[in-house]
Every structure is written in C-alpha cells, then in structure tokens.
Design a protein around this motif. Structure first.
Motif, PDB file in Angstrom:
ATOM      1  N   ASP A 156      57.352   2.561  80.118  1.00  0.00           N
ATOM      2  CA  ASP A 156      56.946   2.384  78.904  1.00  0.00           C
ATOM      3  C   ASP A 156      54.655   2.342  79.587  1.00  0.00           C
ATOM      4  O   ASP A 156      54.679   1.604  79.874  1.00  0.00           O
ATOM      5  CB  ASP A 156      56.453   1.465  77.464  1.00  0.00           C
ATOM      6  CG  ASP A 156      55.638   1.585  76.423  1.00  0.00           C
ATOM      7  OD1 ASP A 156      54.484   2.869  77.191  1.00  0.00           O
ATOM      8  OD2 ASP A 156      56.164   1.293  75.563  1.00  0.00           O
ATOM      9  N   VAL A 157      54.518   3.240  80.127  1.00  0.00           N
ATOM     10  CA  VAL A 157      53.385   3.211  80.610  1.00  0.00           C
ATOM     11  C   VAL A 157      51.976   3.504  79.534  1.00  0.00           C
ATOM     12  O   VAL A 157      50.564   3.713  80.080  1.00  0.00           O
ATOM     13  CB  VAL A 157      53.475   4.474  81.070  1.00  0.00           C
ATOM     14  CG1 VAL A 157      54.585   4.184  82.389  1.00  0.00           C
ATOM     15  CG2 VAL A 157      53.140   6.006  80.445  1.00  0.00           C
ATOM     16  N   SER A 158      52.463   3.003  78.025  1.00  0.00           N
ATOM     17  CA  SER A 158      51.213   3.366  76.886  1.00  0.00           C
ATOM     18  C   SER A 158      50.238   1.965  77.336  1.00  0.00           C
ATOM     19  O   SER A 158      49.149   1.692  76.689  1.00  0.00           O
ATOM     20  CB  SER A 158      51.761   3.532  75.514  1.00  0.00           C
ATOM     21  OG  SER A 158      52.257   2.182  75.454  1.00  0.00           O
ATOM     22  N   GLN A 159      51.375   0.901  78.267  1.00  0.00           N
ATOM     23  CA  GLN A 159      50.175  -0.410  78.821  1.00  0.00           C
ATOM     24  C   GLN A 159      50.001  -0.580  80.006  1.00  0.00           C
ATOM     25  O   GLN A 159      51.105  -1.067  80.317  1.00  0.00           O
ATOM     26  CB  GLN A 159      50.187  -1.222  77.438  1.00  0.00           C
ATOM     27  CG  GLN A 159      50.892  -1.252  76.272  1.00  0.00           C
ATOM     28  CD  GLN A 159      50.991  -2.862  75.352  1.00  0.00           C
ATOM     29  OE1 GLN A 159      50.830  -3.419  75.527  1.00  0.00           O
ATOM     30  NE2 GLN A 159      52.401  -2.898  74.563  1.00  0.00           N
ATOM     31  N   ILE A 160      48.400  -0.344  80.500  1.00  0.00           N
ATOM     32  CA  ILE A 160      48.496  -0.299  81.870  1.00  0.00           C
ATOM     33  C   ILE A 160      47.185  -1.763  82.487  1.00  0.00           C
ATOM     34  O   ILE A 160      46.514  -1.092  81.459  1.00  0.00           O
ATOM     35  CB  ILE A 160      48.110   0.791  82.932  1.00  0.00           C
ATOM     36  CG1 ILE A 160      49.683   1.263  82.777  1.00  0.00           C
ATOM     37  CG2 ILE A 160      48.402   0.351  84.471  1.00  0.00           C
ATOM     38  CD1 ILE A 160      49.150   3.081  83.111  1.00  0.00           C
ATOM     39  N   GLU A 161      47.352  -2.811  82.746  1.00  0.00           N
ATOM     40  CA  GLU A 161      46.798  -3.602  83.250  1.00  0.00           C
ATOM     41  C   GLU A 161      46.457  -3.214  84.728  1.00  0.00           C
ATOM     42  O   GLU A 161      47.066  -4.039  85.122  1.00  0.00           O
ATOM     43  CB  GLU A 161      46.573  -4.961  82.798  1.00  0.00           C
ATOM     44  CG  GLU A 161      46.463  -4.535  81.181  1.00  0.00           C
ATOM     45  CD  GLU A 161      46.443  -6.423  80.728  1.00  0.00           C
ATOM     46  OE1 GLU A 161      46.470  -7.195  81.395  1.00  0.00           O
ATOM     47  OE2 GLU A 161      46.283  -6.420  79.387  1.00  0.00           O
ATOM     48  N   GLY A 162      45.068  -2.986  85.145  1.00  0.00           N
ATOM     49  CA  GLY A 162      44.984  -2.727  85.899  1.00  0.00           C
ATOM     50  C   GLY A 162      45.996  -2.141  87.428  1.00  0.00           C
ATOM     51  O   GLY A 162      45.590  -1.122  86.474  1.00  0.00           O
ATOM     52  N   ASP A 163      46.979  -3.183  87.936  1.00  0.00           N
ATOM     53  CA  ASP A 163      47.679  -1.824  88.769  1.00  0.00           C
ATOM     54  C   ASP A 163      49.247  -1.639  88.168  1.00  0.00           C
ATOM     55  O   ASP A 163      50.242  -1.205  88.962  1.00  0.00           O
ATOM     56  CB  ASP A 163      47.712  -2.078  90.687  1.00  0.00           C
ATOM     57  CG  ASP A 163      46.698  -1.352  91.059  1.00  0.00           C
ATOM     58  OD1 ASP A 163      46.421  -1.061  90.430  1.00  0.00           O
ATOM     59  OD2 ASP A 163      46.755  -2.085  92.189  1.00  0.00           O
ATOM     60  N   THR A 164      48.886  -2.820  86.926  1.00  0.00           N
ATOM     61  CA  THR A 164      50.468  -3.380  86.304  1.00  0.00           C
ATOM     62  C   THR A 164      51.219  -2.478  85.009  1.00  0.00           C
ATOM     63  O   THR A 164      50.322  -2.402  83.813  1.00  0.00           O
ATOM     64  CB  THR A 164      50.582  -4.743  86.277  1.00  0.00           C
ATOM     65  OG1 THR A 164      50.171  -5.228  87.664  1.00  0.00           O
ATOM     66  CG2 THR A 164      51.832  -5.304  86.088  1.00  0.00           C
ATOM     67  N   ILE A 165      51.970  -2.125  85.008  1.00  0.00           N
ATOM     68  CA  ILE A 165      52.926  -1.278  83.741  1.00  0.00           C
ATOM     69  C   ILE A 165      53.030  -2.173  82.764  1.00  0.00           C
ATOM     70  O   ILE A 165      54.064  -3.381  83.539  1.00  0.00           O
ATOM     71  CB  ILE A 165      53.001  -0.368  84.080  1.00  0.00           C
ATOM     72  CG1 ILE A 165      53.350   0.482  85.144  1.00  0.00           C
ATOM     73  CG2 ILE A 165      53.792   0.412  82.634  1.00  0.00           C
ATOM     74  CD1 ILE A 165      53.806   1.749  85.885  1.00  0.00           C
ATOM     75  N   LEU A 166      52.996  -2.129  81.718  1.00  0.00           N
ATOM     76  CA  LEU A 166      53.412  -3.534  80.824  1.00  0.00           C
ATOM     77  C   LEU A 166      54.333  -2.726  80.558  1.00  0.00           C
ATOM     78  O   LEU A 166      55.119  -1.509  79.823  1.00  0.00           O
ATOM     79  CB  LEU A 166      52.664  -3.603  80.402  1.00  0.00           C
ATOM     80  CG  LEU A 166      51.042  -4.321  81.366  1.00  0.00           C
ATOM     81  CD1 LEU A 166      49.725  -5.088  79.721  1.00  0.00           C
ATOM     82  CD2 LEU A 166      51.532  -5.997  81.855  1.00  0.00           C
ATOM     83  N   ASN A 167      55.947  -4.347  79.538  1.00  0.00           N
ATOM     84  CA  ASN A 167      56.542  -3.394  78.420  1.00  0.00           C
ATOM     85  C   ASN A 167      57.301  -2.389  79.296  1.00  0.00           C
ATOM     86  O   ASN A 167      57.933  -2.320  77.817  1.00  0.00           O
ATOM     87  CB  ASN A 167      55.367  -3.177  77.393  1.00  0.00           C
ATOM     88  CG  ASN A 167      54.943  -4.902  76.375  1.00  0.00           C
ATOM     89  OD1 ASN A 167      55.701  -5.326  76.225  1.00  0.00           O
ATOM     90  ND2 ASN A 167      53.851  -4.240  75.150  1.00  0.00           N
TER      91      ASN A 167
END
Length: 297
Positions: free
Chosen positions: A91-102
């Motif tokens: 799920d690429v809807s939440q990204i912080e820096g270089d990290t894809i979350l969730n």
C-alpha cells in the motif's frame, strides 16, 4: 529617537524573514504526483524511487498458485502450490522518507503480518526495495526484484544471506490489483484473485429443481447482489489444518447475523452450490445435496 529605533528594528526583522524565505536552504514542502490512482501525493522522491514505487504497488499472489488455479479452478486443489508465501499487498498511500508503510501479507511464514518496504541505494547505485518485518533475529534479508514483459510485470520476493549477500530463494508473484481495496472486511490479494477467476460475473440462479429464481451478480471485491439478503461472499483459500473441509467452499453473509456456508464445484458455464453437513462426533464436514446452480450469463 525612540521611533527611529523601532522602525529600524521592524525593517531589520522584515529583511531577515525575506532572506530566510528566499534561501535555497529553506524547507521544501513540495510534493510529487504520480499517475497511479493509489498514490495521490507523496513526499518528493527522485525519479528512480518513483518508478520503483509504481512498479511494486498493489496486491501480489504467488505465480505458481495463480498458474495452477487457472487450470484447476479449485482453491483446495491449488493450495499445495501456495506454500507459506501466498500473497502480500504493498500500500503506497503512506510513505515517510524512503519507507513505504502499512504493507501486509504472507511473506516467509503462513500467518500474515504487517511489514515495511525501505527503498535503499545499493553500492552499485541501484535502488532496491528491502522488506523490513521488524524481526531483529532474522539472519537473512528479503528484497523485491521485478521483470517487465510488455504490459505484464512479475515481482520476485528474494531472500539473501546477510553476511555473503548470496541469493538463496527467488519466488515469482503476479499482480492481482494495483489499488488496495478499502472494503470492510478487507479483501487480500489471493481472495481478490480467486473471486475474479472463479466467481466474478453475472448469473441466473437455478434452484435444485432447475427453476429460474432470477439473476445475481458476484463482484471481485467479495460483494454479491440479488441472492436473498446476502451482501458479501468469501471463498475459502486456507486449508492448512485437519479441521478444514477437504473440498472447496464459500461463505455467504449479510451485514447482520445471517450467514450460510456452501460447498461448491466450478464448471465452465456454471457453479454448483451444495449443503455442508457436519459430523457431530468429529466436527468434520462432508458435501450434501445440491442447493442451487449459478448459470453464467
């Protein structure tokens, strides 16, 4: 004199604010848009990372399982090809820096769990999507690779030794969907694929005596329309356990307490639904009488 000093301070403050705002080192709040529907706006990333994000996003199912399901049309018979690495979604809807979350799925064990995807630069300058599952005891690392043939993308879940960097395993995956469904209950990649291959479509409902009872529709996201008061369906894809029936079955339910469980047989032009009968002594199920037939339109 006091007035002149006050004016001087105001002018000095304005100059400082203007200088900070125009400085090349001022914080950049800009975002970069991607054409993918699931990625509206994300923090500014370089072109290589943006390209990789678009390639790996969505729900993925083990290719060996997909290939066998297309032949067998039976989740029960194809289950042996799923193994532990069945499916996962990014799920690429939440990204912080270089990290894809969730992100979530079954990677190297049967039970699904959340994980993160870290876009790291390798020594050879290649951007790799590393899997971080939060397990400090892991000796080996996992990352994603891909191969594109025309419009088809194959994703590979690769495992390599942390010390030597030698690749140990490479498992191929097929994309089931690009945009992660937001349904309740959620539909994972393998469920979405099974729904699409086996059930999705428009049918005529025939009862056990072949009487026409109207039309109904099954959707890929587990929705059903026109079948009594049932609103959702779920095809079982997990047969890992002695208590599971040794045949294909589907659960039908509404938003309340009403539910039904039926064995099914898939045919090219129809799906037969049968009652499921439990043995009180053992708790095991057997296939009962034909309840109805879903004839494809």
């Amino acid at each position: 004199m006091v007035l002149i000093k006050s004016m001087s301070r105001i002018i000095l403050i304005c100059i400082c604010i203007f200088s900070i705002a125009c400085s090349p080192y001022a914080e950049n709040k800009s975002t970069v848009s991607i054409s993918s529907p699931s990625v509206k706006k994300i923090p500014a990333l370089d072109a290589a990372r943006l390209k990789l994000i678009k390639i790996i996003e969505g729900g993925w199912v083990k290719k060996e399982y997909v290939d066998d399901l297309l032949l067998s049309h039976s989740p029960f018979r194809s289950f042996e090809h799923a193994g532990n690495e069945e499916e996962f979604r990014i799920d690429v809807s939440q990204i912080e820096g270089d990290t894809i979350l969730n992100s979530k799925g079954m990677l190297n064990y049967h039970e699904g769990a959340r994980f993160e995807v870290v876009l790291e630069t390798e020594p050879d300058k290649k951007i790799l999507a590393h899997i971080w599952q939060g397990h400090n005891w892991e000796e080996d690392s996992f990352y994603l690779d891909y191969q594109i043939n025309g419009t088809d993308t194959t994703l590979f879940l690769c495992e390599r030794e942390s010390n030597s960097g030698r690749e140990k395993t490479r498992v191929a995956y097929t994309r089931a969907f690009r945009t992660v469904p937001d349904d309740d209950p959620p539909v994972n990649a393998i469920e979405f694929l099974v729904n699409k291959v086996l059930f999705s479509g428009k049918y005529t409902l025939l009862d056990a005596s072949a009487k026409n009872c109207g039309e109904l529709i099954f959707g890929s996201r587990g929705d059903v329309h026109g079948l009594s008061d049932f609103k959702k369906y779920k095809v079982n894809t997990d047969f890992d356990g002695s208590s599971y029936p040794k045949f294909d079955f589907v659960d039908l339910y509404n938003l309340g307490d009403h539910s039904g469980q039926y064995a099914f047989e898939w045919h090219e032009n129809a799906i037969n639904l049968y009652e499921m009968i439990a043995n009180p002594a053992t708790g095991k199920f057997r296939k009962g009488m034909l309840k109805c037939t879903l004839k494809r339109l």
